[in-house]
Design a protein around this motif. Structure first.
Motif, PDB file in Angstrom:
ATOM      1  N   UNK A  30       2.477  -0.036   0.652  1.00  0.00           N
ATOM      2  CA  UNK A  30       2.372  -0.872  -0.448  1.00  0.00           C
ATOM      3  C   UNK A  30       3.055  -0.394  -1.811  1.00  0.00           C
ATOM      4  N   UNK A  31       2.894   0.800  -2.093  1.00  0.00           N
ATOM      5  CA  UNK A  31       3.597   1.462  -3.302  1.00  0.00           C
ATOM      6  C   UNK A  31       5.179   0.999  -3.239  1.00  0.00           C
ATOM      7  N   UNK A  32       5.717   1.283  -1.915  1.00  0.00           N
ATOM      8  CA  UNK A  32       6.987   1.044  -1.727  1.00  0.00           C
ATOM      9  C   UNK A  32       7.468  -0.494  -2.023  1.00  0.00           C
ATOM     10  N   UNK A  33       6.572  -1.408  -1.528  1.00  0.00           N
ATOM     11  CA  UNK A  33       6.736  -2.934  -1.401  1.00  0.00           C
ATOM     12  C   UNK A  33       6.614  -3.311  -3.061  1.00  0.00           C
ATOM     13  N   UNK A  38      11.489   2.229  -7.842  1.00  0.00           N
ATOM     14  CA  UNK A  38      12.488   1.745  -8.759  1.00  0.00           C
ATOM     15  C   UNK A  38      12.315   2.178 -10.165  1.00  0.00           C
ATOM     16  N   UNK A  39      11.196   2.714 -10.514  1.00  0.00           N
ATOM     17  CA  UNK A  39      10.746   3.021 -12.071  1.00  0.00           C
ATOM     18  C   UNK A  39      11.544   4.416 -12.008  1.00  0.00           C
TER      19      UNK A  39
END
Length: 244
Positions: A30-33, A38-39
Motif C-alpha cells: 500500500x505504501x508503494x502504491x 517518490x517523495x
C-alpha cells in the motif's frame, strides 16, 4: 523537510506470524502504491538480519536456542534487524525518523519466554544497541497496541532511563491505569475505542511527558491489532494512523 526511512524485508511479509501476515505485506504494498517512495525525503531500506550477539544483549541463550528451532527464527532476525538499522541511521543523523515494518510482534517477549506472536523484544533490543554503539542513555517507548506490553515492562521495569507509556486493554496490568511506578517512568492508560478517542488519549498523555523526560530517542509501537477489521478493541480506521 524531515528525512524518513522505511525499513522492510520481503521475509517479514511472506513469513510473518499468522495473524499479521496479510497486514504486513499488504501494508508495505500500500505504501508503494501510494507513491510514498517518490517523495525525495522518503527512502526505502531493505532490513538486514540481526545477529545472535545482538539478541543476546537481552535474551537468554536458552530462549534463543528455543526460537531457533521454530519457524519464526528467520522472520524474527529481519524484524529485529530493521529496528536496529533504523536506530543506527537516526542516531547517526542520517534520518530524522523511521517506519519499520516487522513480521512478528515483540512487546510480549520477556528475557526467557514470549507469547502472542512475539519471540524477541524487537523494539527493546534497540536500547542496549544504541547504548553500546552511540552512548545514548534515555529512551521513551509509547505503545498503542491493544494489549498490555508485559514483556517490555518486565525487561525495563528497573531502568528509570526508559519511559514506557502503554495504552492497553484493561487486563494483565501490573499497575492500575494511570498509576506510576516508584521511579515514575512506567505508565498504563486505557486506550480509545474510536479514532477520536484514541487520538485524544494519546494527545493528553504523551507529548508533555515525553518532552519533560527528554529522551535521546522515541520508539512508537503501533501494534497490529488496532484496526477495526482486526481482533483488538480500538476499532481504528486507516485515517487514524497518520494522525497518531
Amino acid at each position: 523537510m524531515k528525512r524518513t526511512g522505511v525499513f522492510y524485508h520481503d521475509i517479514c511479509g511472506k513469513e510473518a506470524y499468522s495473524s499479521l501476515a496479510m497486514g504486513v505485506e499488504d501494508g508495505f504494498m500500500g505504501i508503494e502504491k501510494a507513491g510514498l517512495f517518490s517523495n525525495p525525503n522518503v527512502t526505502f531500506f531493505e532490513s538486514r538480519p540481526a545477529v545472535e550477539a545482538e539478541i543476546a544483549r537481552i535474551h537468554t541463550q536458552g530462549w534463543i536456542n528455543e526460537v531457533k528451532r521454530s519457524q519464526w527464527w528467520r522472520v524474527s532476525l529481519y524484524s529485529i534487524g530493521g529496528v536496529l538499522q533504523a536506530t543506527e541511521k537516526v542516531l547517526k543523523g542520517e534520518l530524522d525518523n523511521a517506519l519499520v515494518i516487522a513480521g512478528v510482534g515483540g512487546h510480549h517477549a520477556h528475557r526467557d519466554s514470549a507469547w502472542g506472536g512475539c519471540y524477541f523484544s524487537v523494539t527493546g533490543l534497540a536500547i542496549p544497541h544504541a547504548r553500546e554503539l552511540f552512548k545514548a542513555r534515555r529512551f521513551a517507548i509509547v505503545d498503542t497496541d491493544t494489549h498490555h506490553a508485559d514483556g517490555v515492562r518486565d525487561i525495563f521495569k528497573d531502568d528509570d532511563e526508559v519511559l514506557h507509556i502503554c495504552f492497553c486493554h484493561n487486563y494483565g496490568w501490573d499497575y492500575e491505569p494511570g498509576s506510576l511506578t516508584a521511579n515514575e517512568t512506567k505508565l498504563c492508560f486505557s486506550h480509545g475505542s474510536s479514532d477520536e478517542t484514541e487520538i485524544e488519549n494519546v494527545r493528553r498523555e504523551v507529548p508533555e511527558r515525553v518532552k519533560a523526560f527528554k529522551p535521546d530517542m522515541l520508539f512508537w509501537i503501533c501494534g497490529m491489532d488496532t484496526h477495526q477489521d482486526s481482533y483488538g478493541t480500538q476499532a481504528l480506521t486507516e485515517k487514524a494512523y497518520p494522525r497518531l
